[in-house]
Design an enzyme around this catalytic site. Structure first.
Site, mmCIF file in Angstrom:
data_model
loop_
_atom_site.group_PDB
_atom_site.id
_atom_site.type_symbol
_atom_site.label_atom_id
_atom_site.label_comp_id
_atom_site.label_asym_id
_atom_site.label_seq_id
_atom_site.Cartn_x
_atom_site.Cartn_y
_atom_site.Cartn_z
ATOM 1 N N HIS A 189 -4.696 -5.319 -2.077
ATOM 2 C CA HIS A 189 -5.444 -5.322 -0.436
ATOM 3 C C HIS A 189 -6.623 -5.979 -0.859
ATOM 4 O O HIS A 189 -7.990 -6.322 -0.426
ATOM 5 C CB HIS A 189 -5.761 -3.927 -0.647
ATOM 6 C CG HIS A 189 -5.660 -2.842 -0.455
ATOM 7 N ND1 HIS A 189 -4.050 -2.232 -1.433
ATOM 8 C CD2 HIS A 189 -5.204 -1.998 0.095
ATOM 9 C CE1 HIS A 189 -3.349 -1.361 -1.201
ATOM 10 N NE2 HIS A 189 -4.116 -0.946 0.042
ATOM 11 N N SER A 228 0.836 -0.546 0.274
ATOM 12 C CA SER A 228 0.173 -0.004 0.066
ATOM 13 C C SER A 228 0.864 1.107 0.050
ATOM 14 O O SER A 228 1.605 1.379 -0.669
ATOM 15 C CB SER A 228 -1.160 -0.177 1.502
ATOM 16 O OG SER A 228 -2.010 0.938 1.220
ATOM 17 N N GLU A 259 -1.479 -2.483 -8.492
ATOM 18 C CA GLU A 259 -2.901 -3.040 -8.269
ATOM 19 C C GLU A 259 -3.234 -1.683 -7.265
ATOM 20 O O GLU A 259 -2.418 -0.702 -6.976
ATOM 21 C CB GLU A 259 -2.324 -4.053 -6.950
ATOM 22 C CG GLU A 259 -1.737 -3.800 -5.633
ATOM 23 C CD GLU A 259 -2.322 -2.995 -4.598
ATOM 24 O OE1 GLU A 259 -3.291 -3.017 -4.508
ATOM 25 O OE2 GLU A 259 -1.478 -1.968 -3.212
#
Length: 313
Positions: A283, A112, A212
């Site tokens: 995630h 992230s 992503e």
């Protein structure tokens, strides 16, 4: 950039845990995460400022950078694990002791927002890092067995990684056929896009780019793809791999919109390299750990992504 492999993690090694972005929501997540690591046979060093709060940040930039650099400079620390993402690592990139990383490479883990730090580490030092589970997200409470096994295998074994296989029967999606080789780089799309034009983004030419994201409306993902195209990056990479785009839905579905699948299909139609998707990474609770900075082989004829080397030594 020549890749720099950290030594593999061994039982009894010291693991540093830090909050380089946002703080954990509760002390319990740190406590249980520490017990998890100690239960596996590792020793743990906790950063001084892991529970500090400065708005959405885990303390000031100086405090978060101090924790990070303390772990990077400590010769006894063999791995640095982020507690969580959130936001904050792009603010630290000019404060990182990259010379310490070159002197004593160690395992760095997170995903992230941690993507910003990981890409900068590769750009400045060539360090292979691990986009994998975090202490206060997956490790503190019932980590998925597949996620757990794959992560620990990559950071503790110096054997060749081989194919990155999705869990269960989840199939890859082949968008554009072909074969490609290159350095595997990428991570969270938003963080990568935020580094475009800075001295912290690695050279992505001839790389296998993996992307992503989470909680981004389709039009925002569309804008990031447009930015990649206009920057010339999409014309220089060897291949593209798409992970999970989780909860990427319109902010107001009652208004005209494109779905995330439509945005991705449109972007892929403009690519000139092999592309596969649906890699179980990002995630999501059940996922692969991705070592960034290793050599990779993308075969978009049978939908495989292989790593013909280890990520640690």
């Amino acid at each position: 950039m020549k890749s720099l492999k950290p030594p593999r993690l061994r039982k009894g090694d010291l693991v540093g845990i830090i909050s380089p972005a946002s703080p954990p929501s509760a002390q319990e997540k740190i406590d249980k995460g520490v017990r998890y690591l100690e239960g596996l046979g590792y020793r743990v060093k906790i950063g001084k400022y892991v529970m500090e709060r400065h708005g959405y940040l885990a303390g000031t930039d100086a405090q978060r950078a101090e924790d990070l650099n303390d772990m990077l400079r400590d010769r006894e620390v063999r791995a640095v694990f982020a507690i969580r993402g959130g936001y904050g690592t792009p603010r630290l990139l000019h404060l990182v002791d990259y010379a310490a990383v070159r002197r004593d490479p160690k395992i760095v883990v997170g995903y992230s927002d941690i993507t910003g730090l990981q890409l900068a580490l590769y750009r400045k030092t060539g360090l292979i890092t691990f986009s994998g589970p975090m202490v206060g997200v997956e490790m503190w409470d019932s980590i998925d067995p597949f996620t757990e096994e794959h992560f620990w295998r990559l950071v503790t074994s110096s054997t060749r990684i081989g194919a990155l296989l999705n869990p269960g029967s989840t199939a890859m999606r082949i968008y554009r056929k072909g074969q490609a080789r290159g350095t595997l780089l990428g991570g969270n799309f938003s963080l990568l896009a935020s580094l475009l034009g800075t001295r912290y983004l690695p050279n992505l030419r001839k790389s296998i780019l993996l992307l992503e994201d989470v909680d981004e409306a389709p039009h925002r993902v569309d804008r990031m793809f447009a930015q990649l195209f206009h920057s010339g990056i999409t014309g220089s990479i060897s291949g593209l791999v798409l992970g999970a785009f989780t909860d990427c839905v319109p902010s107001d579905p009652s208004k005209p919109h494109l779905t995330i699948d439509q945005v991705i299909d449109d972007a892929v139609d403009r690519m000139g390299c092999p592309v596969i998707g649906n890699l179980q990474y990002g995630h999501i609770p059940r996922k692969l750990t991705i070592p960034f900075g290793v050599r990779a082989v993308l075969d978009a004829r049978d939908g495989t992504l292989k790593i013909p080397e280890s990520a640690v030594r």
